[in-house]
Design a protein around this motif. Structure first.
Motif, PDB file in Angstrom:
ATOM      1  N   LYS A  75      -8.687  -7.908   7.120  1.00 21.10           N
ATOM      2  CA  LYS A  75      -8.967  -8.470   5.807  1.00 21.10           C
ATOM      3  C   LYS A  75      -9.848  -7.527   5.003  1.00 21.10           C
ATOM      4  O   LYS A  75     -10.600  -6.730   5.541  1.00 21.10           O
ATOM      5  CB  LYS A  75      -9.616  -9.836   5.950  1.00 21.10           C
ATOM      6  CG  LYS A  75     -10.914  -9.818   6.721  1.00 21.10           C
ATOM      7  CD  LYS A  75     -11.398 -11.222   6.975  1.00 21.10           C
ATOM      8  CE  LYS A  75     -10.556 -11.907   8.017  1.00 21.10           C
ATOM      9  NZ  LYS A  75     -11.072 -13.242   8.363  1.00 21.10           N
ATOM     10  N   GLY A 191       1.336  -2.238   1.088  1.00 21.55           N
ATOM     11  CA  GLY A 191       0.325  -2.934   0.313  1.00 21.55           C
ATOM     12  C   GLY A 191      -0.964  -2.149   0.167  1.00 21.55           C
ATOM     13  O   GLY A 191      -0.997  -0.920   0.295  1.00 21.55           O
ATOM     14  N   HIS A 192      -2.041  -2.883  -0.090  1.00 22.96           N
ATOM     15  CA  HIS A 192      -3.348  -2.258  -0.295  1.00 22.96           C
ATOM     16  C   HIS A 192      -3.734  -1.461   0.947  1.00 22.96           C
ATOM     17  O   HIS A 192      -3.664  -1.962   2.068  1.00 22.96           O
ATOM     18  CB  HIS A 192      -4.388  -3.340  -0.580  1.00 22.96           C
ATOM     19  CG  HIS A 192      -5.739  -2.798  -0.911  1.00 22.96           C
ATOM     20  ND1 HIS A 192      -5.927  -1.685  -1.695  1.00 22.96           N
ATOM     21  CD2 HIS A 192      -6.988  -3.215  -0.551  1.00 22.96           C
ATOM     22  CE1 HIS A 192      -7.218  -1.443  -1.818  1.00 22.96           C
ATOM     23  NE2 HIS A 192      -7.880  -2.351  -1.131  1.00 22.96           N
ATOM     24  N   SER A 242      -3.780  -7.858   5.954  1.00 18.08           N
ATOM     25  CA  SER A 242      -3.411  -9.272   5.929  1.00 18.08           C
ATOM     26  C   SER A 242      -4.378 -10.048   6.806  1.00 18.08           C
ATOM     27  O   SER A 242      -5.147  -9.471   7.582  1.00 18.08           O
ATOM     28  CB  SER A 242      -1.969  -9.479   6.405  1.00 18.08           C
ATOM     29  OG  SER A 242      -1.830  -9.140   7.775  1.00 18.08           O
ATOM     30  N   ARG A 250      -2.113 -14.587   4.497  1.00 14.85           N
ATOM     31  CA  ARG A 250      -2.301 -13.941   3.196  1.00 14.85           C
ATOM     32  C   ARG A 250      -2.124 -12.440   3.355  1.00 14.85           C
ATOM     33  O   ARG A 250      -2.632 -11.843   4.309  1.00 14.85           O
ATOM     34  CB  ARG A 250      -3.690 -14.252   2.636  1.00 14.85           C
ATOM     35  CG  ARG A 250      -4.000 -13.581   1.292  1.00 14.85           C
ATOM     36  CD  ARG A 250      -5.346 -14.031   0.739  1.00 14.85           C
ATOM     37  NE  ARG A 250      -5.330 -15.466   0.440  1.00 14.85           N
ATOM     38  CZ  ARG A 250      -4.863 -15.983  -0.696  1.00 14.85           C
ATOM     39  NH1 ARG A 250      -4.377 -15.190  -1.643  1.00 14.85           N
ATOM     40  NH2 ARG A 250      -4.874 -17.290  -0.882  1.00 14.85           N
ATOM     41  N   ILE A 251      -1.398 -11.822   2.415  1.00 15.08           N
ATOM     42  CA  ILE A 251      -1.248 -10.371   2.405  1.00 15.08           C
ATOM     43  C   ILE A 251      -1.885  -9.811   1.140  1.00 15.08           C
ATOM     44  O   ILE A 251      -1.920 -10.469   0.100  1.00 15.08           O
ATOM     45  CB  ILE A 251       0.234  -9.938   2.487  1.00 15.08           C
ATOM     46  CG1 ILE A 251       1.047 -10.482   1.308  1.00 15.08           C
ATOM     47  CG2 ILE A 251       0.843 -10.376   3.808  1.00 15.08           C
ATOM     48  CD1 ILE A 251       2.480  -9.963   1.252  1.00 15.08           C
ATOM     49  N   TYR A 252      -2.395  -8.580   1.258  1.00 15.90           N
ATOM     50  CA  TYR A 252      -3.031  -7.901   0.134  1.00 15.90           C
ATOM     51  C   TYR A 252      -2.083  -6.807  -0.337  1.00 15.90           C
ATOM     52  O   TYR A 252      -1.836  -5.837   0.374  1.00 15.90           O
ATOM     53  CB  TYR A 252      -4.381  -7.336   0.562  1.00 15.90           C
ATOM     54  CG  TYR A 252      -5.363  -8.433   0.906  1.00 15.90           C
ATOM     55  CD1 TYR A 252      -6.240  -8.927  -0.049  1.00 15.90           C
ATOM     56  CD2 TYR A 252      -5.374  -9.008   2.180  1.00 15.90           C
ATOM     57  CE1 TYR A 252      -7.120  -9.954   0.257  1.00 15.90           C
ATOM     58  CE2 TYR A 252      -6.244 -10.038   2.487  1.00 15.90           C
ATOM     59  CZ  TYR A 252      -7.115 -10.508   1.523  1.00 15.90           C
ATOM     60  OH  TYR A 252      -7.982 -11.532   1.824  1.00 15.90           O
ATOM     61  N   ASP A 257      -4.746  -7.658  -6.006  1.00 14.16           N
ATOM     62  CA  ASP A 257      -3.956  -8.875  -5.823  1.00 14.16           C
ATOM     63  C   ASP A 257      -3.650  -9.158  -4.358  1.00 14.16           C
ATOM     64  O   ASP A 257      -3.378  -8.244  -3.573  1.00 14.16           O
ATOM     65  CB  ASP A 257      -2.623  -8.765  -6.578  1.00 14.16           C
ATOM     66  CG  ASP A 257      -2.812  -8.612  -8.076  1.00 14.16           C
ATOM     67  OD1 ASP A 257      -3.689  -9.299  -8.624  1.00 14.16           O
ATOM     68  OD2 ASP A 257      -2.090  -7.792  -8.676  1.00 14.16           O
ATOM     69  N   SER A 258      -3.662 -10.442  -4.033  1.00 15.84           N
ATOM     70  CA  SER A 258      -3.199 -10.910  -2.733  1.00 15.84           C
ATOM     71  C   SER A 258      -2.327 -12.135  -2.973  1.00 15.84           C
ATOM     72  O   SER A 258      -2.353 -12.734  -4.054  1.00 15.84           O
ATOM     73  CB  SER A 258      -4.378 -11.267  -1.824  1.00 15.84           C
ATOM     74  OG  SER A 258      -5.060 -12.415  -2.313  1.00 15.84           O
TER      75      SER A 258
END
Length: 394
Positions: A75, A191-192, A242, A250-252, A257-258
């Motif tokens: 996270k 993703g991030h 995530s 939850r994914i980032y 944004d997530s």
């Protein structure tokens, strides 16, 4: 000879489980028996102690620092303290011993008298040479934190990779939209990436000449939604940060944004109608993601059951792709890729326990060739219908 095993566990660790075992072969039910597993508060405590206090203590990035690589693809919200140094030898050894203790306590529990007949029937009706799909059906996410791969039963059956599935499910047989294609189509979402290295994942996928790939790098939510609605995909792959909050994944997707799976559920359901067969989330703490994706009727989902070190995630993807494109079944592919991570466990304890499969119970066996040659039906040809276990009354 192919066999399909359903081990249905209805309940929770603190209250115990009603157990139903079903073994299917050649479109017919061969075995159907009932049993129980007793409540075991000690095991509940041990699961949390191992993963949260011993495993995560090794270096989970509860707060990422700028320009600093993290140990896990975890996270990104600042809810704790990030460790500045690598895990010391004492912490590594304590984590390994904790993992052994968790495995031992699980196996003692699975030797309970009320469960013995279920265990005996499995040993009597399965053969080492069988191709076996083994589904553990449960609604208890904590149960999925147990190292089921280390159940002593599986030592006798090297072709089994236990997978997880929902306890309650709807049998449906729908036609899929078919497209003339020679290569599987993969939607890749990177993703991030603060503190982790996703370029290795990207290079591994770029080298996959047997697939047609579309990359979305730190996309906006609308970019993902448009791809799910406007094009047909066989495989969806996500790498990045995530987490699971409670039971919600939850994914980032970019630095700002997530999102949860529910926020794109309509898009995922549309993708399934268009032929999506497999979702891979090569990111942390994915059990909440798996259950939400399953509700979207995605046949197969691969996630990490806990925080995953960056190097472990990269190596798993490498081994997975090598095996899967050689047309091995998905469960065997994951088992072999997972077991090859053992070489990393001197530095990253529990690496072999992290990847798991979560699947739709009626999904057919999945291989690379099957993705290319999509059948008209999404149902498993080995079974006609599997009666869900009635929930325990409140």
């Amino acid at each position: 000879m192919g066999k399909l095993v359903f081990l249905k566990l209805d309940g929770e660790l603190k209250k115990g489980f009603r157990v139903a075992l079903e073994i299917w072969q050649e479109n017919s039910q061969k075995i159907s028996i009932r049993g129980k597993l007793p409540p075991v508060t000690e095991l509940t405590t041990k699961i949390k102690h191992h993963w949260e206090e011993k495993y995560r203590f090794l270096g989970a990035p509860y707060r990422l620092k700028a320009k600093k690589k993290s140990w896990f693809r975890g996270k990104i919200t600042p809810i704790g303290i990030f460790k500045d140094s690598s895990p010391n030898r004492r912490n590594l050894e304590e984590c390994k011993e904790s993992a052994k203790d968790l495995s031992s306590k699980m196996n003692i529990w699975l030797k309970s008298e009320q469960f013995r007949e279920v265990d005996n029937q499995l040993r009597e009706n399965l053969n080492q040479n069988d191709n076996i799909q083994f589904l553990i059906c449960t609604e208890d996410l904590l149960l999925c934190k147990l190292p089921w791969q280390q159940w002593e039963l599986f030592k006798s059956f090297p072709k089994i990779e236990p997978t997880f599935a929902p306890l309650q499910f709807t049998y449906n047989q729908k036609n899929r939209k078919l497209a003339n294609k020679y290569k599987p189509r993969i939607l890749v979402i990177l993703g991030h990436k603060e503190g982790i290295t996703l370029e290795k994942d990207q290079r591994l996928l770029e080298d996959l000449t047997k697939a047609e790939i579309r990359f979305l790098v730190e996309p906006k939510r609308k970019d993902i939604n448009d791809e799910l609605w406007e094009k047909c995909w066989d495989i969806l792959f996500f790498a990045g940060h995530s987490e699971t909050e409670g039971d919600t994944g939850r994914i980032y997707i970019n630095p700002n944004d997530s999102l949860t799976i529910d926020e794109l559920s309509a898009g995922f359901k549309k993708a399934v109608q268009c032929g999506l067969q497999l979702a891979i989330f090569n990111s942390c703490d994915g059990l909440g993601l798996a259950t939400a994706l399953s509700e979207c009727q995605i046949p197969y989902i691969i996630v990490m059951r806990e925080l995953v070190p960056d190097r472990v995630a990269q190596q798993f993807l490498k081994y997975f792709l090598q095996n899967f494109v050689e047309n091995k079944s998905l469960d065997i592919t994951v088992r072999e890729a997972r077991e090859r991570l053992q070489v990393l466990e001197s530095e990253f304890p529990c690496a072999t326990l992290l990847p798991i499969i979560y699947q739709k119970p009626t999904a057919p066996v999945l291989t690379w060739t099957e993705i290319i040659n999509i059948n008209q039906s999404t149902s498993n040809p080995n079974i006609k219908y599997v009666e869900p276990l009635i929930p325990v009354p409140p």
